[in-house]
Scaffold this motif. Structure first.
Motif, PDB file in Angstrom:
ATOM      1  N   LEU A  97       0.825  -1.202   0.000  1.00  0.00           N
ATOM      2  CA  LEU A  97       0.000   0.000   0.000  1.00  0.00           C
ATOM      3  C   LEU A  97       0.863   1.258   0.000  1.00  0.00           C
ATOM      4  O   LEU A  97       0.515   2.278  -0.624  1.00  0.00           O
ATOM      5  CB  LEU A  97      -0.923  -0.019   1.217  1.00  0.00           C
ATOM      6  N   GLU A  98       1.990   1.180   0.658  1.00  0.00           N
ATOM      7  CA  GLU A  98       2.945   2.295   0.686  1.00  0.00           C
ATOM      8  C   GLU A  98       3.370   2.674  -0.730  1.00  0.00           C
ATOM      9  O   GLU A  98       3.337   3.863  -1.115  1.00  0.00           O
ATOM     10  CB  GLU A  98       4.157   1.857   1.515  1.00  0.00           C
ATOM     11  N   ILE A  99       3.738   1.676  -1.532  1.00  0.00           N
ATOM     12  CA  ILE A  99       4.199   1.951  -2.892  1.00  0.00           C
ATOM     13  C   ILE A  99       3.029   2.289  -3.807  1.00  0.00           C
ATOM     14  O   ILE A  99       3.154   3.137  -4.701  1.00  0.00           O
ATOM     15  CB  ILE A  99       5.010   0.764  -3.440  1.00  0.00           C
ATOM     16  N   ALA A 100       1.882   1.659  -3.593  1.00  0.00           N
ATOM     17  CA  ALA A 100       0.705   1.965  -4.412  1.00  0.00           C
ATOM     18  C   ALA A 100       0.340   3.442  -4.305  1.00  0.00           C
ATOM     19  O   ALA A 100       0.059   4.104  -5.320  1.00  0.00           O
ATOM     20  CB  ALA A 100      -0.468   1.090  -3.986  1.00  0.00           C
ATOM     21  N   GLN A 101       0.353   3.979  -3.087  1.00  0.00           N
ATOM     22  CA  GLN A 101       0.025   5.397  -2.930  1.00  0.00           C
ATOM     23  C   GLN A 101       1.163   6.285  -3.430  1.00  0.00           C
ATOM     24  O   GLN A 101       0.918   7.359  -3.981  1.00  0.00           O
ATOM     25  CB  GLN A 101      -0.323   5.698  -1.479  1.00  0.00           C
ATOM     26  N   GLU A 102       2.392   5.827  -3.295  1.00  0.00           N
ATOM     27  CA  GLU A 102       3.537   6.618  -3.769  1.00  0.00           C
ATOM     28  C   GLU A 102       3.473   6.832  -5.278  1.00  0.00           C
ATOM     29  O   GLU A 102       3.790   7.929  -5.774  1.00  0.00           O
ATOM     30  CB  GLU A 102       4.836   5.894  -3.400  1.00  0.00           C
ATOM     31  N   ILE A 103       3.068   5.791  -6.034  1.00  0.00           N
ATOM     32  CA  ILE A 103       3.060   5.900  -7.489  1.00  0.00           C
ATOM     33  C   ILE A 103       1.689   6.287  -8.038  1.00  0.00           C
ATOM     34  O   ILE A 103       1.505   6.393  -9.254  1.00  0.00           O
ATOM     35  CB  ILE A 103       3.542   4.599  -8.161  1.00  0.00           C
ATOM     36  N   GLY A 104       0.706   6.501  -7.148  1.00  0.00           N
ATOM     37  CA  GLY A 104      -0.618   6.887  -7.589  1.00  0.00           C
ATOM     38  C   GLY A 104      -1.392   5.781  -8.264  1.00  0.00           C
ATOM     39  O   GLY A 104      -2.184   6.032  -9.187  1.00  0.00           O
ATOM     40  N   ALA A 105      -1.202   4.549  -7.830  1.00  0.00           N
ATOM     41  CA  ALA A 105      -1.917   3.418  -8.416  1.00  0.00           C
ATOM     42  C   ALA A 105      -3.404   3.503  -8.098  1.00  0.00           C
ATOM     43  O   ALA A 105      -3.825   4.141  -7.121  1.00  0.00           O
ATOM     44  CB  ALA A 105      -1.344   2.103  -7.889  1.00  0.00           C
ATOM     45  N   ASP A 106      -4.208   2.855  -8.919  1.00  0.00           N
ATOM     46  CA  ASP A 106      -5.638   2.733  -8.661  1.00  0.00           C
ATOM     47  C   ASP A 106      -5.825   2.130  -7.272  1.00  0.00           C
ATOM     48  O   ASP A 106      -5.284   1.059  -6.981  1.00  0.00           O
ATOM     49  CB  ASP A 106      -6.244   1.817  -9.731  1.00  0.00           C
ATOM     50  N   PRO A 107      -6.580   2.779  -6.369  1.00  0.00           N
ATOM     51  CA  PRO A 107      -6.756   2.235  -5.018  1.00  0.00           C
ATOM     52  C   PRO A 107      -7.363   0.833  -5.006  1.00  0.00           C
ATOM     53  O   PRO A 107      -7.165   0.092  -4.037  1.00  0.00           O
ATOM     54  CB  PRO A 107      -7.704   3.247  -4.354  1.00  0.00           C
ATOM     55  N   GLU A 108      -8.090   0.460  -6.069  1.00  0.00           N
ATOM     56  CA  GLU A 108      -8.702  -0.860  -6.115  1.00  0.00           C
ATOM     57  C   GLU A 108      -7.707  -1.944  -6.525  1.00  0.00           C
ATOM     58  O   GLU A 108      -8.040  -3.127  -6.521  1.00  0.00           O
ATOM     59  CB  GLU A 108      -9.883  -0.869  -7.092  1.00  0.00           C
ATOM     60  N   ARG A 109      -6.498  -1.548  -6.872  1.00  0.00           N
ATOM     61  CA  ARG A 109      -5.550  -2.508  -7.423  1.00  0.00           C
ATOM     62  C   ARG A 109      -4.947  -3.434  -6.367  1.00  0.00           C
ATOM     63  O   ARG A 109      -4.487  -4.530  -6.679  1.00  0.00           O
ATOM     64  CB  ARG A 109      -4.439  -1.717  -8.136  1.00  0.00           C
ATOM     65  N   VAL A 110      -4.921  -2.997  -5.080  1.00  0.00           N
ATOM     66  CA  VAL A 110      -4.231  -3.778  -4.062  1.00  0.00           C
ATOM     67  C   VAL A 110      -5.041  -3.827  -2.774  1.00  0.00           C
ATOM     68  O   VAL A 110      -5.676  -2.836  -2.384  1.00  0.00           O
ATOM     69  CB  VAL A 110      -2.809  -3.216  -3.799  1.00  0.00           C
ATOM     70  N   VAL A 111      -5.039  -4.993  -2.140  1.00  0.00           N
ATOM     71  CA  VAL A 111      -5.587  -5.173  -0.788  1.00  0.00           C
ATOM     72  C   VAL A 111      -4.471  -5.729   0.072  1.00  0.00           C
ATOM     73  O   VAL A 111      -3.809  -6.705  -0.323  1.00  0.00           O
ATOM     74  CB  VAL A 111      -6.788  -6.143  -0.768  1.00  0.00           C
ATOM     75  N   ILE A 112      -4.224  -5.121   1.229  1.00  0.00           N
ATOM     76  CA  ILE A 112      -3.229  -5.675   2.150  1.00  0.00           C
ATOM     77  C   ILE A 112      -3.946  -6.374   3.297  1.00  0.00           C
ATOM     78  O   ILE A 112      -5.060  -6.006   3.678  1.00  0.00           O
ATOM     79  CB  ILE A 112      -2.262  -4.608   2.694  1.00  0.00           C
ATOM     80  N   PHE A 113      -3.288  -7.387   3.826  1.00  0.00           N
ATOM     81  CA  PHE A 113      -3.803  -8.162   4.946  1.00  0.00           C
ATOM     82  C   PHE A 113      -2.725  -8.220   6.012  1.00  0.00           C
ATOM     83  O   PHE A 113      -1.553  -8.485   5.718  1.00  0.00           O
ATOM     84  CB  PHE A 113      -4.159  -9.590   4.507  1.00  0.00           C
ATOM     85  N   ASN A 114      -3.125  -7.956   7.260  1.00  0.00           N
ATOM     86  CA  ASN A 114      -2.168  -8.059   8.359  1.00  0.00           C
ATOM     87  C   ASN A 114      -2.898  -8.553   9.601  1.00  0.00           C
ATOM     88  O   ASN A 114      -4.129  -8.680   9.596  1.00  0.00           O
ATOM     89  CB  ASN A 114      -1.451  -6.744   8.609  1.00  0.00           C
ATOM     90  N   SER A 115      -2.135  -8.823  10.645  1.00  0.00           N
ATOM     91  CA  SER A 115      -2.675  -9.554  11.780  1.00  0.00           C
ATOM     92  C   SER A 115      -1.921  -9.206  13.045  1.00  0.00           C
ATOM     93  O   SER A 115      -0.770  -8.764  13.006  1.00  0.00           O
ATOM     94  CB  SER A 115      -2.528 -11.060  11.479  1.00  0.00           C
ATOM     95  N   LEU A 116      -2.581  -9.438  14.180  1.00  0.00           N
ATOM     96  CA  LEU A 116      -1.916  -9.307  15.475  1.00  0.00           C
ATOM     97  C   LEU A 116      -1.246 -10.597  15.919  1.00  0.00           C
ATOM     98  O   LEU A 116      -0.572 -10.628  16.947  1.00  0.00           O
ATOM     99  CB  LEU A 116      -2.930  -8.870  16.534  1.00  0.00           C
ATOM    100  N   SER A 117      -1.411 -11.672  15.163  1.00  0.00           N
ATOM    101  CA  SER A 117      -0.886 -12.976  15.577  1.00  0.00           C
ATOM    102  C   SER A 117       0.615 -12.933  15.766  1.00  0.00           C
ATOM    103  O   SER A 117       1.137 -13.350  16.803  1.00  0.00           O
ATOM    104  CB  SER A 117      -1.254 -14.048  14.548  1.00  0.00           C
ATOM    105  N   LYS A 118       1.343 -12.450  14.770  1.00  0.00           N
ATOM    106  CA  LYS A 118       2.797 -12.405  14.835  1.00  0.00           C
ATOM    107  C   LYS A 118       3.268 -11.095  15.445  1.00  0.00           C
ATOM    108  O   LYS A 118       4.166 -11.076  16.289  1.00  0.00           O
ATOM    109  CB  LYS A 118       3.400 -12.571  13.443  1.00  0.00           C
ATOM    110  N   ARG A 119       2.666  -9.982  15.021  1.00  0.00           N
ATOM    111  CA  ARG A 119       3.088  -8.670  15.494  1.00  0.00           C
ATOM    112  C   ARG A 119       3.023  -8.553  17.002  1.00  0.00           C
ATOM    113  O   ARG A 119       3.944  -8.043  17.646  1.00  0.00           O
ATOM    114  CB  ARG A 119       2.190  -7.598  14.859  1.00  0.00           C
ATOM    115  N   SER A 120       1.910  -8.996  17.610  1.00  0.00           N
ATOM    116  CA  SER A 120       1.672  -8.789  19.036  1.00  0.00           C
ATOM    117  C   SER A 120       1.629 -10.092  19.822  1.00  0.00           C
ATOM    118  O   SER A 120       1.239 -10.083  20.991  1.00  0.00           O
ATOM    119  CB  SER A 120       0.356  -8.024  19.230  1.00  0.00           C
TER     120      SER A 120
END
Length: 393
Positions: free
Chosen positions: A222-245
């Motif tokens: 998502l960081e790079i998608a917004q940096e290059i002005g990509a279509d917002p519908e082009r990418v979905v990110i998934f993250n979790s508290l399982s590993k992070r926390s």
């Protein structure tokens, strides 16, 4: 009663398959479990206090799309972590763990036809097995793309034939990758985003290991998608508290992406999903809002990287990962190595072929075992020493 034909190609899931391989044989010592990526660092100390504070809300159905506070906390974390702006109301969906989202996003988004034919869903090989099941559930064609040492342990989707790319509806990508611990850099994301634009497919970026790394935080899709002005519908990110926390049992994650994509996922959730209970949403809100417990856990993983480098540093091809907590260790045959290791030392590891698929007679995981660095440091050191002495002496 048989499964539908499209599911009959699925092998047994990795961990029942591992038990069938190892359990008929006695272990050669006190068991050391290094198979499952279940973090064993301490969870934040305030978890049960927050649950107790909100326990009365167990009596009520939770909000399907997540509480305003949780979605705001996730949006705040995305902004701090990636410098990316998302609308908490329309671009975030809390999940019962990311596996739910990685599957249901394909159900919500994958078309029945792409350019007049059966759609393709791209997946790295080896991979997190829900990617393939999602493709098969939708009647799509899973296309397994090798993620090997030759490709930097990430799939090179740009080298695929145009016919495959034009049929592609979804491309899964895991960074940091499971099982190899490779990280997609900014150029990789730019290339993939441009490829998705040219061939009109969506990227599902599985970033569950993003907060476990050596020195530099991995770049996000998502960081790079917004940096290059990509279509917002082009990418979905998934993250979790399982590993992070270290909250694997909380089953709490999120999806973030374009408003149309998220609207489709929310509509499916209305009919077929199960929202996170409100007290657990309160825990999640606080966890996404704090970094101290994440930094403390990451410091322990840094020590574990050093332990792995010290013990396995002389083993060819056994470098510890860029990020994440798995070792992807080269062996002649993963099943034979895992069985020998169990019988001679009591250490349990996962054959790499159990995370991969045969394509044209080749399985990119066959010559590896996956080792989870989740145990206490002294136990992990004993396990890695046993692996070295048994398999590489």
């Amino acid at each position: 009663m048989q499964l539908p034909a499209r599911f009959q190609t699925l092998p047994a899931y990795a961990f029942p398959r591992l038990r069938e391989l190892l359990d008929p044989h006695p272990g050669g010592g006190e068991p050391i479990h290094m198979t499952i990526g279940n973090p064993r660092h301490a969870s934040p100390p305030w978890v049960m206090d927050v649950v107790a504070e909100h326990a009365a809300s167990f009596a009520n159905y939770p909000q399907n799309d997540g509480t305003d506070g949780l979605r705001a906390a996730i949006a705040g974390w995305i902004d701090r972590r990636y410098g990316a702006t998302v609308d908490p109301a329309g671009q975030i969906l809390p999940l019962n763990g990311t596996r739910e989202g990685l599957f249901n996003a394909a159900v919500a988004i994958c078309p029945e036809r792409k350019n007049g034919t059966t759609p393709v869903i791209l997946t790295p090989n080896p991979f997190y097995q829900v990617y393939a099941v999602a493709a098969l559930a939708m009647g799509a064609e899973p296309h397994y793309v090798p993620a090997t040492e030759a490709t930097g342990f990430l799939p090179d989707y740009a080298r695929l034939d145009r016919e495959i790319l034009d049929r592609t509806a979804i491309a899964y990508i895991c960074s940091p990758s499971n099982p190899q611990g490779a990280v997609a850099d900014a150029e990789y994301w730019r290339t993939l985003l441009n490829l998705a634009e040219r061939h009109d497919f969506r990227i599902f970026a599985d970033e569950c290991y993003s907060e476990i790394y050596r020195d530099r935080a991995p770049t996000g899709a998502l960081e790079i998608a917004q940096e290059i002005g990509a279509d917002p519908e082009r990418v979905v990110i998934f993250n979790s508290l399982s590993k992070r926390s270290n909250l694997a049992g909380l089953r709490s994650g999120f999806a973030a992406g374009g408003p149309k994509t998220l609207a489709a996922m929310k509509q499916l959730r209305n009919y077929a999903g199960a929202p996170l209970p409100t007290p657990l949403q309160a825990v999640s809100e606080r966890a996404w809002s704090e970094e101290a417990h994440v930094e403390a856990s990451r410091a322990r993983y840094a020590t574990k990287y050093d332990i792995a480098d010290s013990i396995l540093g002389e083993v060819p091809g056994a470098a510890s990962p860029q990020a994440g907590f798995f070792l992807w260790l080269p062996v002649e045959d993963g099943e034979a190595a895992a069985l020998r290791l169990w019988r001679e030392t009591g250490v349990r590891v996962l054959p790499g072929a159990y995370l991969s698929r045969d394509v044209n007679g080749a399985n990119p995981g066959r010559g590896y075992v996956r080792v989870a660095m989740v145990a206490e440091e002294d136990e992990m050191a004993r396990g890695l020493t046993a692996i070295r002495d048994c398999l590489y002496a």
